[in-house]
Write a protein that holds these residues in place. Structure first.
Motif, short mmCIF file in Angstrom:
data_model
loop_
_atom_site.label_atom_id
_atom_site.label_comp_id
_atom_site.label_asym_id
_atom_site.label_seq_id
_atom_site.Cartn_x
_atom_site.Cartn_y
_atom_site.Cartn_z
N ALA A 131 31.72 63.27 46.84
CA ALA A 131 31.77 62.51 48.08
C ALA A 131 33.19 62.52 48.62
O ALA A 131 34.11 62.01 47.97
N PRO A 132 33.39 63.11 49.78
CA PRO A 132 34.76 63.18 50.33
C PRO A 132 35.20 61.84 50.89
O PRO A 132 34.39 61.06 51.38
N TYR A 133 36.51 61.55 50.76
CA TYR A 133 37.08 60.35 51.38
C TYR A 133 38.52 60.63 51.72
O TYR A 133 39.09 61.64 51.28
N VAL A 134 39.11 59.73 52.47
CA VAL A 134 40.50 59.91 52.87
C VAL A 134 41.36 59.72 51.62
O VAL A 134 41.35 58.64 51.02
N ALA A 135 42.09 60.75 51.24
CA ALA A 135 42.87 60.70 50.00
C ALA A 135 43.81 59.50 50.03
O ALA A 135 44.46 59.23 51.04
N GLY A 136 43.83 58.78 48.94
CA GLY A 136 44.75 57.64 48.81
C GLY A 136 44.17 56.33 49.30
O GLY A 136 44.76 55.28 49.08
N CYS A 137 43.01 56.35 49.94
CA CYS A 137 42.46 55.10 50.48
C CYS A 137 41.84 54.26 49.36
O CYS A 137 41.05 54.75 48.57
N GLU A 138 42.24 53.00 49.33
CA GLU A 138 41.76 52.10 48.27
C GLU A 138 40.27 51.82 48.39
O GLU A 138 39.63 51.44 47.43
N ILE A 139 39.74 51.95 49.60
CA ILE A 139 38.33 51.61 49.77
C ILE A 139 37.51 52.86 50.14
O ILE A 139 36.41 52.75 50.69
N ASN A 142 35.40 56.75 54.72
CA ASN A 142 34.76 57.92 55.30
C ASN A 142 35.79 58.60 56.22
O ASN A 142 36.33 57.95 57.12
N PRO A 143 36.07 59.88 56.01
CA PRO A 143 37.12 60.53 56.80
C PRO A 143 36.82 60.53 58.30
O PRO A 143 37.74 60.62 59.12
N TYR A 144 35.57 60.43 58.66
CA TYR A 144 35.22 60.47 60.09
C TYR A 144 35.18 59.09 60.72
O TYR A 144 35.18 58.97 61.93
N ALA A 145 35.09 58.04 59.89
CA ALA A 145 35.01 56.68 60.45
C ALA A 145 35.72 55.70 59.54
O ALA A 145 35.10 54.83 58.94
N PRO A 146 37.04 55.85 59.41
CA PRO A 146 37.76 54.97 58.49
C PRO A 146 37.72 53.52 58.98
O PRO A 146 37.82 53.28 60.18
N ILE A 147 37.55 52.60 58.05
CA ILE A 147 37.54 51.20 58.47
C ILE A 147 38.87 50.51 58.17
O ILE A 147 39.12 49.43 58.65
N CYS A 148 39.72 51.10 57.35
CA CYS A 148 40.99 50.42 57.09
C CYS A 148 42.07 50.95 58.03
O CYS A 148 42.08 52.11 58.41
N ARG A 149 42.93 50.05 58.42
CA ARG A 149 43.96 50.38 59.42
C ARG A 149 44.89 51.50 58.95
O ARG A 149 45.15 52.43 59.70
N ARG A 198 57.00 41.81 53.67
CA ARG A 198 57.73 43.08 53.49
C ARG A 198 57.47 44.03 54.64
O ARG A 198 58.37 44.66 55.16
N GLY A 199 56.20 44.13 55.01
CA GLY A 199 55.86 45.11 56.05
C GLY A 199 56.02 44.55 57.44
O GLY A 199 55.83 45.27 58.41
N GLY A 200 56.32 43.28 57.56
CA GLY A 200 56.41 42.66 58.87
C GLY A 200 55.07 42.59 59.57
O GLY A 200 54.98 42.68 60.79
N HIS A 201 54.00 42.45 58.78
CA HIS A 201 52.67 42.39 59.39
C HIS A 201 52.24 40.94 59.57
O HIS A 201 52.73 40.04 58.91
N GLU A 202 51.26 40.78 60.43
CA GLU A 202 50.63 39.48 60.54
C GLU A 202 49.76 39.25 59.32
O GLU A 202 49.24 40.21 58.73
N LEU A 203 49.57 37.97 59.00
CA LEU A 203 48.84 37.68 57.76
C LEU A 203 47.41 38.19 57.78
O LEU A 203 46.84 38.54 56.76
N SER A 204 46.81 38.24 58.96
CA SER A 204 45.41 38.64 59.02
C SER A 204 45.24 40.15 59.19
O SER A 204 44.14 40.64 59.28
N SER A 205 46.34 40.88 59.22
CA SER A 205 46.21 42.32 59.41
C SER A 205 45.69 42.97 58.13
O SER A 205 45.92 42.48 57.03
N GLU A 206 44.99 44.08 58.29
CA GLU A 206 44.42 44.75 57.13
C GLU A 206 45.49 45.24 56.16
O GLU A 206 45.22 45.55 55.03
N TYR A 207 46.72 45.31 56.67
CA TYR A 207 47.79 45.76 55.78
C TYR A 207 48.10 44.76 54.68
O TYR A 207 48.68 45.08 53.68
#
Ligand SMILES: [Zn+2]
Length: 533
Positions: A131-139, A142-149, A198-207
């Motif tokens: 099953a292919p996936y975006v390399a390195g993605c924790e979840i 799907n390479p065609y419809a990634p859900i993580c930012r 660290r990343g300067g992200h908002e708390l609710s961001s997927e990061y």
């Protein structure tokens, strides 16, 4: 089989060490239906688009579609759907097939030791070999419809050169035993404020989300065992994910439209008890499938033979069929016994562990007596009590009597039934008479076969009966002693002859007790003999 399969170690790590199929590929599976060999698996998004893993094919193909497609292929091919699952061909398996064809989330309801976890794990056989996936993605996006930012941004930046990795079916199965202390953080995830700072992200961001088990099972199967033990709040979280793909973590709404086949197991009484499962979650579980214990002793024997560790290094083993039957009938008798709790059931692990212990006791005797062949006897079944007592949940009456007593009674009942199966209608009078006339024999579980056999031969009418269990004078001493001892144990189980704690077989209790010195018997060599152990 009873190994706990949890997340693969690679899933536990934050980043993926694995690079493509070199680690993910399972050589036992063939990729041929995808039309290319393992060496030519696409490495980038661009290559993937041109391959049989096309956007058109993958984008709408969710896990449940994938399982359905592969199941249909298996059904067309014929043969067993779940190899190694015994006794469910006409009951449980057709219902599971229907649930998968219906693309349902489903639950297996059954008592302890009914192979529920095993069936759930076997579902991986319905996943694609790669099953292919975006390399390195924790979840495993799907390479065609990634859900993580991060993946969305990566693909926007790198486009067709985005690296692709692959998962083997076993890596797409995540299992969790529900306990009351499982938290939303464990299951779904947590906001990591340090990550955010660290990343300067908002708390609710997927990061800033540290993913829990469920998102990490994305693009796979997630199994929750003992679902009713999950706290109501967590059930709500689970329901929201199933329903909307939305979930709140520490009050922040997080959108996670996961692609997961959810499967569960539970004890039927816990599951149906009012208030244990929140109604909306129950509504979303498409099929409830009841499992059961083996219907026949033969099925039980097949399962126990398959699951217990019997082929050992060192000594050769001869396992008499009647010993297998006795062990299996202990579980059957226990499942019927009023002294044992019906709600928790008697696991198939009872005969499995008992079998292993019985063989070990026989093995111990063989080592001690320097015998070449390991042949279990009924005495070894009694010696296997430690593998039996702990597997019985006793009712009040049973507790009063004690687990040892209850187990001994179960073994005795199992021996009596098995004895009937071989010797019903066979005239045993001559043997009984031998004991009634004052004959005694001690057969300890450590007694060597070569020592015991001449004594057993001294009991008139005994050895010739062993033909009923397929044993004759040409068989090895170990086999003959085991068969003869089974006959004596059967007579004891039917209370026709007696046996004491030291394993001395004597006349039955009904006989008037012989006086201090009955009469001098010429054949009293067994009396003066020192105990074998
Ligand atoms: Zn991703």
């Amino acid at each position: 089989m009873l190994r706990k399969v949890s997340m693969t170690p690679s899933l536990k790590k934050k980043g993926y060490k694995q690079r493509g199929p070199s680690t993910a590929y399972n050589p036992g599976r063939s990729c041929s239906h995808w039309g290319f060999s393992i060496m030519s698996l696409p490495r980038t998004l661009g290559e993937l688009r041109q391959s049989p893993f096309s956007e058109q094919r993958l984008n709408t193909r969710r896990v449940k579609d994938e399982m359905r497609d592969n199941l249909i292929a298996k059904l067309r091919q014929g043969g067993p759907i779940f190899p190694g699952i015994v006794g469910y061909d006409d009951t449980v398996v057709p219902q599971i097939v229907n649930a998968i064809l219906s693309r349902h989330n489903f639950i297996l309801l059954g008592l302890r030791g009914q192979a529920k976890s095993r069936i759930l794990r076997a579902l991986t056989s319905l996943l694609d070999p790669q099953a292919p996936y975006v390399a390195g993605c924790e979840i495993h996006d799907n390479p065609y419809a990634p859900i993580c930012r991060p993946c969305q941004e990566k693909i926007a930046k790198l486009g067709d050169s985005t690296a692709i990795a692959y998962l083997a079916p076993e890596q797409r199965y995540v299992e969790k035993l529900a306990t009351p202390d499982v938290t939303i953080a464990d299951l779904i995830g947590d906001i990591d404020p340090i990550k955010a700072a660290r990343g300067g992200h908002e708390l609710s961001s997927e990061y800033t989300v540290h993913y829990g088990l469920l998102p990490r099972a994305n693009h796979g199967i997630f199994a929750i065992n003992e679902l009713p033990d999950l706290a109501g709040k967590i059930q709500v979280g689970l329901f929201n994910i199933m329903q909307e793909g939305d979930v709140q973590i520490k009050g922040y709404p997080i959108r996670l439209p996961l692609d997961i086949a959810l499967v569960f197991s539970a004890n039927p009484e816990d599951y149906t008890a009012r208030g244990k499962i929140i109604t909306p979650l129950k509504d979303r579980i498409g099929s409830e499938i009841r499992t059961h214990y083996p219907a026949t002793v033969e099925e039980g024997i097949t399962i126990t033979a398959q699951e217990s560790w019997t082929q050992r290094n060192g000594h050769k083993l001869h396992l008499p069929k009647f010993v297998q039957e006795v062990i299996e009938r202990i579980a059957f008798a226990a499942r019927e016994d009023k002294k044992i709790d019906k709600r928790s059931g008697v696991s198939q692990r009872l005969p499995i562990s008992a079998m292993e212990n019985v063989i070990s006791n026989a093995e111990r005797r063989a080592i001690h007596q320097k015998e070449a062949l390991v042949v279990p006897r009924i005495a070894d079944v009694y010696a296997a009590m430690p593998a039996i007592t702990g597997k019985l949940e006793l009712e009040y009456e049973g507790e009063m009597k004690g687990a040892d007593h209850v187990s001994r009674e179960l073994i005795r009942a199992a021996v009596a039934k098995t004895h009937d199966a071989y010797f019903k209608g066979v005239d045993m009078q001559q043997i009984v008479q031998w004991f009634d006339l004052g004959g005694e024999i001690q057969l300890s579980d450590t007694a060597s076969a070569s020592e015991a056999l001449p004594s057993l031969r001294g009991i008139q009418g005994l050895m010739e009966k062993t033909v009923k269990v397929g044993v004759g004078p040409k068989d090895s001493a170990e086999i003959q002693v085991s068969a003869a001892e089974f006959i004596l144990e059967g007579l004891h189980a039917h209370k026709r002859i007696g046996r004491n704690e030291e394993r001395v077989f004597t006349a039955g209790e009904k006989q008037p007790k012989p006086a201090e010195k009955p009469f001098e018997r010429e054949d009293a060599p067994f009396r003066g003999r020192r105990p074998y152990n």
